[in-house]
Scaffold this motif. Structure first.
Motif, PDB file in Angstrom:
ATOM      1  N   GLU A 143       0.826  -1.216   0.000  1.00 36.54           N
ATOM      2  CA  GLU A 143       0.000   0.000   0.000  1.00 36.54           C
ATOM      3  C   GLU A 143       0.855   1.259   0.000  1.00 36.54           C
ATOM      4  OE1 GLU A 143      -2.672  -0.338   3.302  1.00 36.54           O
ATOM      5  OE2 GLU A 143      -4.222  -1.310   2.109  1.00 36.54           O
ATOM      6  N   ILE A 144       1.934   1.235   0.787  1.00 36.46           N
ATOM      7  CA  ILE A 144       2.817   2.411   0.835  1.00 36.46           C
ATOM      8  C   ILE A 144       3.420   2.662  -0.553  1.00 36.46           C
ATOM      9  CG2 ILE A 144       5.022   3.290   1.728  1.00 36.46           C
ATOM     10  CD1 ILE A 144       4.335   1.889   4.405  1.00 36.46           C
ATOM     11  N   LYS A 162       1.043   4.028  -3.195  1.00 32.78           N
ATOM     12  CA  LYS A 162       0.581   5.405  -3.043  1.00 32.78           C
ATOM     13  C   LYS A 162       1.703   6.436  -3.140  1.00 32.78           C
ATOM     14  CE  LYS A 162      -3.704   4.687  -0.454  1.00 32.78           C
ATOM     15  NZ  LYS A 162      -4.624   4.792  -1.587  1.00 32.78           N
ATOM     16  N   PRO A 215       4.652   8.788  -4.868  1.00 32.81           N
ATOM     17  CA  PRO A 215       4.742   9.393  -6.203  1.00 32.81           C
ATOM     18  C   PRO A 215       5.552   8.500  -7.137  1.00 32.81           C
ATOM     19  CG  PRO A 215       5.480  10.929  -4.494  1.00 32.81           C
ATOM     20  CD  PRO A 215       5.263   9.607  -3.827  1.00 32.81           C
ATOM     21  N   LYS A 253       9.012  13.986  -0.848  1.00 33.59           N
ATOM     22  CA  LYS A 253       8.862  14.551   0.494  1.00 33.59           C
ATOM     23  C   LYS A 253       8.117  13.631   1.461  1.00 33.59           C
ATOM     24  CE  LYS A 253       9.022  19.438  -0.800  1.00 33.59           C
ATOM     25  NZ  LYS A 253       8.152  20.628  -0.940  1.00 33.59           N
ATOM     26  N   SER A 254       7.998  12.351   1.089  1.00 40.19           N
ATOM     27  CA  SER A 254       7.328  11.380   1.972  1.00 40.19           C
ATOM     28  C   SER A 254       8.367  10.521   2.680  1.00 40.19           C
ATOM     29  CB  SER A 254       6.440  10.441   1.158  1.00 40.19           C
ATOM     30  OG  SER A 254       5.480  11.159   0.438  1.00 40.19           O
ATOM     31  N   VAL A 255       8.215  10.367   3.983  1.00 41.15           N
ATOM     32  CA  VAL A 255       9.127   9.515   4.742  1.00 41.15           C
ATOM     33  C   VAL A 255       8.319   8.576   5.637  1.00 41.15           C
ATOM     34  CG1 VAL A 255      11.100   9.430   6.286  1.00 41.15           C
ATOM     35  CG2 VAL A 255      10.741  11.456   4.860  1.00 41.15           C
ATOM     36  N   PHE A 256       8.495   7.268   5.444  1.00 43.15           N
ATOM     37  CA  PHE A 256       7.852   6.272   6.300  1.00 43.15           C
ATOM     38  C   PHE A 256       8.916   5.547   7.112  1.00 43.15           C
ATOM     39  CE2 PHE A 256       4.626   6.823   3.109  1.00 43.15           C
ATOM     40  CZ  PHE A 256       3.426   6.514   3.723  1.00 43.15           C
ATOM     41  N   ASP A 257       8.655   5.297   8.380  1.00 44.67           N
ATOM     42  CA  ASP A 257       9.470   4.388   9.189  1.00 44.67           C
ATOM     43  C   ASP A 257       8.565   3.218   9.560  1.00 44.67           C
ATOM     44  OD1 ASP A 257      11.322   6.365   9.044  1.00 44.67           O
ATOM     45  OD2 ASP A 257      11.201   6.959  11.159  1.00 44.67           O
ATOM     46  N   VAL A 258       8.865   2.047   9.027  1.00 45.87           N
ATOM     47  CA  VAL A 258       7.968   0.919   9.221  1.00 45.87           C
ATOM     48  C   VAL A 258       8.708  -0.243   9.883  1.00 45.87           C
ATOM     49  CG1 VAL A 258       6.271  -0.548   8.088  1.00 45.87           C
ATOM     50  CG2 VAL A 258       6.933   1.616   7.031  1.00 45.87           C
ATOM     51  N   LEU A 268      -2.228   5.623   5.899  1.00 43.33           N
ATOM     52  CA  LEU A 268      -1.818   4.205   5.917  1.00 43.33           C
ATOM     53  C   LEU A 268      -1.260   3.819   7.276  1.00 43.33           C
ATOM     54  CD1 LEU A 268      -0.010   3.809   2.472  1.00 43.33           C
ATOM     55  CD2 LEU A 268      -2.275   2.975   3.120  1.00 43.33           C
ATOM     56  N   LEU A 319       2.409   0.093  13.581  1.00 40.12           N
ATOM     57  CA  LEU A 319       3.006  -0.304  12.299  1.00 40.12           C
ATOM     58  C   LEU A 319       4.272   0.478  11.996  1.00 40.12           C
ATOM     59  CD1 LEU A 319      -0.270  -0.248  10.169  1.00 40.12           C
ATOM     60  CD2 LEU A 319       0.983  -2.297  10.872  1.00 40.12           C
ATOM     61  N   GLY A 320       4.321   1.733  12.501  1.00 39.40           N
ATOM     62  CA  GLY A 320       5.441   2.599  12.188  1.00 39.40           C
ATOM     63  C   GLY A 320       4.951   4.039  12.156  1.00 39.40           C
ATOM     64  N   LYS A 321       5.729   4.917  11.487  1.00 41.36           N
ATOM     65  CA  LYS A 321       5.284   6.311  11.448  1.00 41.36           C
ATOM     66  C   LYS A 321       5.574   6.907  10.077  1.00 41.36           C
ATOM     67  CE  LYS A 321       9.556   7.979  13.536  1.00 41.36           C
ATOM     68  NZ  LYS A 321      10.195   8.812  14.542  1.00 41.36           N
ATOM     69  N   ARG A 353       5.892  10.805   7.757  1.00 41.27           N
ATOM     70  CA  ARG A 353       5.983  12.266   7.731  1.00 41.27           C
ATOM     71  C   ARG A 353       5.836  12.706   6.290  1.00 41.27           C
ATOM     72  NH1 ARG A 353       9.399  16.617   6.833  1.00 41.27           N
ATOM     73  NH2 ARG A 353       9.547  18.170   8.508  1.00 41.27           N
ATOM     74  N   GLU A 354       4.875  13.560   6.031  1.00 45.18           N
ATOM     75  CA  GLU A 354       4.652  14.110   4.701  1.00 45.18           C
ATOM     76  C   GLU A 354       4.820  15.621   4.776  1.00 45.18           C
ATOM     77  OE1 GLU A 354       3.719  12.694   1.762  1.00 45.18           O
ATOM     78  OE2 GLU A 354       3.656  10.623   2.496  1.00 45.18           O
TER      79      GLU A 354
END
Lengths: 366, 366
Positions: A76-77, A80, A82, A102-107, B270, B297-299, B301-302
């Motif tokens: 899913e990440i 979605k 870009p 500009k998207s940052v996920f920590d999973v 998400l 799940l995590g975090k 930042r947008e």
């Protein structure tokens, strides 16, 4: 582990391996995708123990390594994000950092050493088929696999090589589907593959002329595409001797337009839904086929032109079984071969020996 | 009753009136379509008591009459018949004979005198709107109607005419949607229409410039299209004074690209699905909007570029409510008007006063 890759490429890889994740396993690690970054390639693997899928994705690997990450959330990440370059790296605390513009996920991720290894396959016993042909053979038989679990072997598709022919066969006690293809190979093979697995395999196969290599072991089958390997467990046990079910002779032959027959049966079955019997009656006459059905709702009579060889008969069917066959055939001119109102009906395409279907009639109380 | 008509024309009529059949009635007659053949026209009516739909179909009437026939089975039969002329006639034993080419159906029908009459509507209090505009206004508000049945009036949409403006308003306690349109009419009207009915009405409305006449009585609303009439019961009770919910002043204004904001919130949510809170935090800074969310799940930042007037604040939302609004807006440049982290956020399109949305923030524990 640190790498960058294009969103579209890794997304394609995720979509392929995700087909192995059926949610039927109770092991959380099998809800995940194994990702190994090495050289200039990512290896993605997913498995539900019955089937394992591995595929390769181009990437720029900055630091080699491997992890397992929940397939649903990761998919899913990525979906979605870009349409751009994605950087993926292990940071502290069991976290995977996914950065894209500009998207940052920590999973949270899982340890890759808990992920089961792929079965070892010795690629000696090997046949080769075109992807589009195999895809078509699976589509043309998989509708006939048994839905009930009473005879597990019938939930599989027989994969048989003999007399330079590859046969795929499925049957459920009411109908039988056989698709065949010439194979320039003298091997003798006879394995049964879980039907659901093969349906997933067919989704990965593309409608192109390219080859898929198929390897057999005692317990597994391996489909080897250019960048993707699919390994499935085989079903244990012996498949039914389907040849003994096929009548050797027929007393009458009905040539009919497939689409006309399908439309007429679809309409007739509207009046056959009551009580879920789907019962329709065929009155086969010299130039006409009369289809009738009735229930509390009312009754229906359909008439279509046919060419009959032999004496006409009356015969009844569960309309669903006939429709399944007709919808899965390809040519427009088909021939129905019968002997009596209580013996099996064989349906084939005119001038094509590579598809053969059998449907049992419903015996009527008189 | 005997008539012939074209398959496509009667099928279109069935598709229109069928929208009134919701299956919630326990009266079998309301599962049926009333058909009257008279002059050179069929009148088709279906109703679930809350909403009734009538439409006209061209036909060649040989013998006048009327019947009621089960909508589901009649619709399926007509849909599956060949694209040709259909003959429909009453035969003996309460049976309707449907003939098309070589297909013949005999279907049980019901007596038309048991079918409820349409409410009488005096077409005096009338306004006229373009179909495409009304369709758009319904789409832009219906997502905000209440799903719970605790306050029935909020399951409706306010249909308000005042100051030469037609307003459609829906709200559910967490968000509010208002769509407005200039109306050259001095009437003062204030009725509430069941939301589900209005959604069905919007499916019948076409994306064309043609007029729909709307008539009001104490208990009903009538939508009059060229060949189709839709009559809906009104909801009893007074709608909430929505104007009192709209803040009179705002301390900050955020101009932002709608699609960018929507994409960022979709990604952020998400990580907000855990526990179904959908909680996302907005940190509004001078040139940037930072969206964060976290769960087990995590975090995430947008960051997106904005134009801010006023002092930045921090505010949290249920991402679903923001997304519903953003997905239903049309222009790409939107402005969010706020005052503090605990007061409502108003969202409008730049340079368009005809759409106004309000979303309540989630108050955070500190």
């Amino acid at each position: 582990m640190i790498f960058t890759c294009e969103k579209q490429k890794i997304l394609e890889g995720i979509s392929i391996v995700q087909k192995a994740i059926t949610g039927k396993s109770t092991m959380p690690i099998l809800e995940g995708i194994y990702i190994k970054a090495k050289g200039s390639t990512l290896t993605l693997i997913a498995s539900d123990m019955d089937v394992s899928i591995q595929t390769l994705v181009d990437a720029t690997v900055i630091e080699e390594g491997s992890i397992v990450i929940d397939a649903k959330i990761f998919g899913e990440i990525i979906r979605k994000l870009p349409n751009s370059s994605i950087k993926i790296e292990i940071i502290e605390n069991q976290l995977l950092k996914i950065t894209c513009e500009k998207s940052v996920f920590d999973v949270v991720y899982m340890n890759s050493n808990e992920f089961p290894e792929l079965p070892q396959i010795n690629e000696q016993l090997k046949i080769s088929v075109n992807q589009n042909i195999l895809k078509n053979m699976i589509k043309g038989t998989s509708f006939a696999i048994a839905q009930e679990e009473t005879r597990p072997i019938l939930q599989g598709i027989l994969f048989e090589v003999q007399n330079k022919t590859l046969n795929l066969v499925a049957l459920d006690g009411y109908r039988l589907a056989i698709k065949s293809e010439f194979l320039d190979n003298d091997m003798d093979i006879d394995v049964v593959i879980p039907g659901k697995t093969l349906i997933e395999v067919s989704k990965i196969l593309e409608d192109i002329d390219e080859i898929v290599d198929i390897t057999f072991t005692n317990n597994h089958i391996l489909f080897n595409l250019e960048k993707t390997k699919i390994i499935s467990r085989l079903l244990e046990g012996k498949f039914i001797n389907y040849n003994s079910l096929l009548p050797q002779e027929h007393k009458l032959f009905v040539n009919v337009n497939r689409q006309e027959l399908q439309n007429a049966i679809e309409r007739a079955s509207l009046m056959a839904k009551d009580g879920n019997t789907n019962l329709i009656r065929l009155d086969i006459q010299q130039d006409n086929l009369i289809i009738t059905s009735n229930s509390q709702l009312g009754k229906v009579r359909e008439e279509i032109s046919i060419k009959l060889q032999g004496e006409g008969i009356q015969i009844a069917f569960n309309s669903k079984y006939l429709l399944d066959v007709l919808k899965n055939m390809e040519q427009n001119e088909v021939v129905m071969k019968m002997t009596s109102g209580i013996s099996p009906c064989v349906i084939e395409e005119e001038n094509n020996e590579n598809a053969k279907y059998l449907v049992l009639p419903v015996r009527l109380m008189r």
